[in-house]
Motif scaffolding. Structure first.
Motif, PDB file in Angstrom:
ATOM      1  N   LEU A  49      43.604  77.815  48.076  1.00 27.22           N
ATOM      2  CA  LEU A  49      43.055  77.679  49.428  1.00 27.22           C
ATOM      3  C   LEU A  49      42.251  78.917  49.800  1.00 27.22           C
ATOM      4  CD1 LEU A  49      42.767  76.243  52.133  1.00 27.22           C
ATOM      5  CD2 LEU A  49      44.992  77.187  52.794  1.00 27.22           C
TER       6      LEU A  49
ATOM      7  N   ASP B  40      45.370  71.344  53.523  1.00 27.95           N
ATOM      8  CA  ASP B  40      45.859  72.102  52.378  1.00 27.95           C
ATOM      9  C   ASP B  40      47.071  72.949  52.738  1.00 27.95           C
ATOM     10  OD1 ASP B  40      43.639  70.968  51.307  1.00 27.95           O
ATOM     11  OD2 ASP B  40      42.839  72.808  50.403  1.00 27.95           O
TER      12      ASP B  40
ATOM     13  N   GLU C 194      50.253  70.994  52.396  1.00 29.91           N
ATOM     14  CA  GLU C 194      50.678  70.874  51.003  1.00 29.91           C
ATOM     15  C   GLU C 194      51.288  72.175  50.497  1.00 29.91           C
ATOM     16  OE1 GLU C 194      51.365  69.651  47.109  1.00 29.91           O
ATOM     17  OE2 GLU C 194      51.146  68.569  49.004  1.00 29.91           O
TER      18      GLU C 194
END
Length: 355
Positions: free
Chosen positions: A23, A47, A50
Motif C-alpha cells: 500500500l 486496502d 485487508e
C-alpha cells in the motif's frame, strides 16, 4: 563456523507487513499523485481493511502455533466430566470479523463417543455462528437507527459486502434473546428510604404486517381500503396498521428541588440571573415491553420488579403515565391487589397534546 538458523517457523505477520508495504508503494507511485483525495481515501479504506484482516489472521495463527508448542495440560475434560485424551491438530473454522473473514485454527481434544473439547474456543470466546461480536454489535447499532436495508448498506460501507439483510435480522434477534435473563440476574443497588421508586407505563404504536394485525384491526383496515383514497394523513398517522406495545420501566431517582421557571420558560426567555436547577436523574433502570402479552401482564411485571427493590414499601412509589384511562385503571387495580400505596403523576404536557 557460523551456525545455521534452524528456526524455520514463518513469521505470522509477514503477509500483513507485505500488504502494508504494498500500500505504501502504491501511494508513493507517480500514478497516485494524479488521483483526487476521494480516490486516495477509497484506496486506503479498501486496502487498509485487508491489511487489518491480515494482522488479525496473523495474531490468530500465532496463538494457534503457541497452543501447539505449549506443554499439554494434565487433563482436559468436557462438561460431562469425561477426560479427552486424544489431541488433534489443525481444526479450523471461519470467523467473519469487522475486517473480513479469517480462519481460526486450534487443537481439538477428543474421546470416542464424546463431543470434542477445544479450549481455545473458550479463551477466544468464539460465537456459535461465523459472525464476530464486533460484527453483531455493529448490526444491532445500525438496526436501531434505521431499517434493515439501510443497516446492511452501512455495514457494507465499513466492512465490505459480507452481510445480507436476512442474516442481519437474525443477528439482531440473537442479540436480544437474552435480555430477560440479563435483567433477572441484575441486582439494583440498595437505596435509602427517601429515594423515590418510579414506575413508568406507556403505549407505543408499532406498524405491523397485515397478517400480524389483530382481527378487529385487520377488518377495520380492509373496510378503510374499500372506501378508496382518503384525506392526507398527518405525519406518523397510520390508522389500522399498528398494534400497541405496552412499555414499562422501573428506576430509582434522586429527589431534585425545582422551581416553575426551571421547567417552563418564562415569557421573553431565560436570563442569566437565575440559575436553572437540574431535574432528577434516573438510575438503576429496568425496562420491559411486549406486543404479545396483555398490558396488565406487563404492568404486573413492573410492579414485581418494584417490589423486589422495596419489599417493605419503605420508599415513596411514584407512577408516571400520560393519562390513558385504561392504563390508569390497570395500574390502580394492580396496586390494590398488592396493597401498595402509590402516587400517580400525569404528564400534563403530553395530555395537552390530545386536547
Amino acid at each position: 563456523m557460523e551456525r545455521y538458523d534452524i528456526n524455520d517457523v514463518p513469521d505470522p505477520f509477514a503477509c500483513a507487513m507485505e500488504a502494508a508495504l504494498s500500500l505504501a508503494v502504491r501511494l508513493a507511485a507517480p500514478e497516485s499523485a494524479a488521483l483526487d483525495h476521494a480516490a486516495v481515501e477509497s484506496l486506503i479504506e479498501t486496502d487498509g481493511r485487508e491489511i487489518l484482516r491480515r494482522f488479525f489472521q496473523g495474531h490468530l495463527d500465532l496463538r494457534a502455533l503457541n497452543e501447539e508448542n505449549s506443554p499439554p495440560p494434565r487433563e482436559v475434560t468436557g462438561r460431562d466430566g469425561v477426560p479427552r485424551t486424544h489431541r488433534e491438530r489443525g481444526r479450523a473454522r471461519q470467523l467473519t470479523c469487522l475486517f473480513g473473514t479469517v480462519s481460526v485454527t486450534r487443537l481439538a481434544w477428543r474421546n470416542r463417543g464424546r463431543p470434542d473439547v477445544r479450549p481455545a474456543d473458550a479463551t477466544l470466546s468464539l460465537p456459535r455462528g461465523r459472525h464476530s461480536a464486533g460484527r453483531r454489535r455493529l448490526a444491532v447499532r445500525e438496526a436501531i437507527h434505521s431499517s434493515y436495508d439501510q443497516a446492511v448498506e452501512a455495514i457494507g460501507d465499513r466492512c465490505g459486502r459480507v452481510l445480507g439483510k436476512r442474516r442481519a435480522e437474525s443477528l439482531v434477534v440473537e442479540a436480544a434473546q437474552d435480555i430477560d435473563a440479563f435483567y433477572r440476574h441484575r441486582i439494583a443497588s440498595p437505596c435509602t428510604a427517601d429515594m423515590p421508586l418510579v414506575i413508568q407505563v406507556d403505549g407505543k404504536g408499532v406498524v405491523m404486517r397485515p397478517e400480524a394485525l389483530r382481527e378487529a384491526t385487520r377488518r377495520a383496515a380492509l373496510r378503510k381500503k374499500q372506501q378508496g383514497r382518503q384525506a392526507r394523513l398527518a405525519p406518523g398517522e397510520k390508522p389500522n396498521r399498528k398494534r400497541i406495545a405496552t412499555i414499562a420501566t422501573v428506576h430509582d431517582t434522586h429527589p431534585a428541588k425545582r422551581r416553575p421557571h426551571d421547567i417552563v420558560h418564562p415569557p421573553g426567555g431565560r436570563s442569566d440571573r437565575r440559575k436553572v436547577n437540574p431535574g432528577p436523574k434516573a438510575v438503576n433502570r429496568w425496562c420491559t415491553a411486549s406486543l404479545i402479552h396483555d398490558p396488565d401482564d406487563v404492568i404486573a411485571e413492573a410492579f414485581t420488579q418494584a417490589a423486589d427493590r422495596d419489599p417493605g414499601q419503605h420508599r415513596p412509589w411514584l407512577v408516571l403515565v400520560d393519562g390513558a384511562r385504561h392504563q390508569l385503571d390497570l395500574i390502580q387495580a394492580e396496586a390494590r391487589r398488592r396493597h401498595v400505596k402509590i402516587d400517580i403523576l400525569i404528564d400534563l404536557v403530553h395530555v395537552a397534546e390530545y386536547i
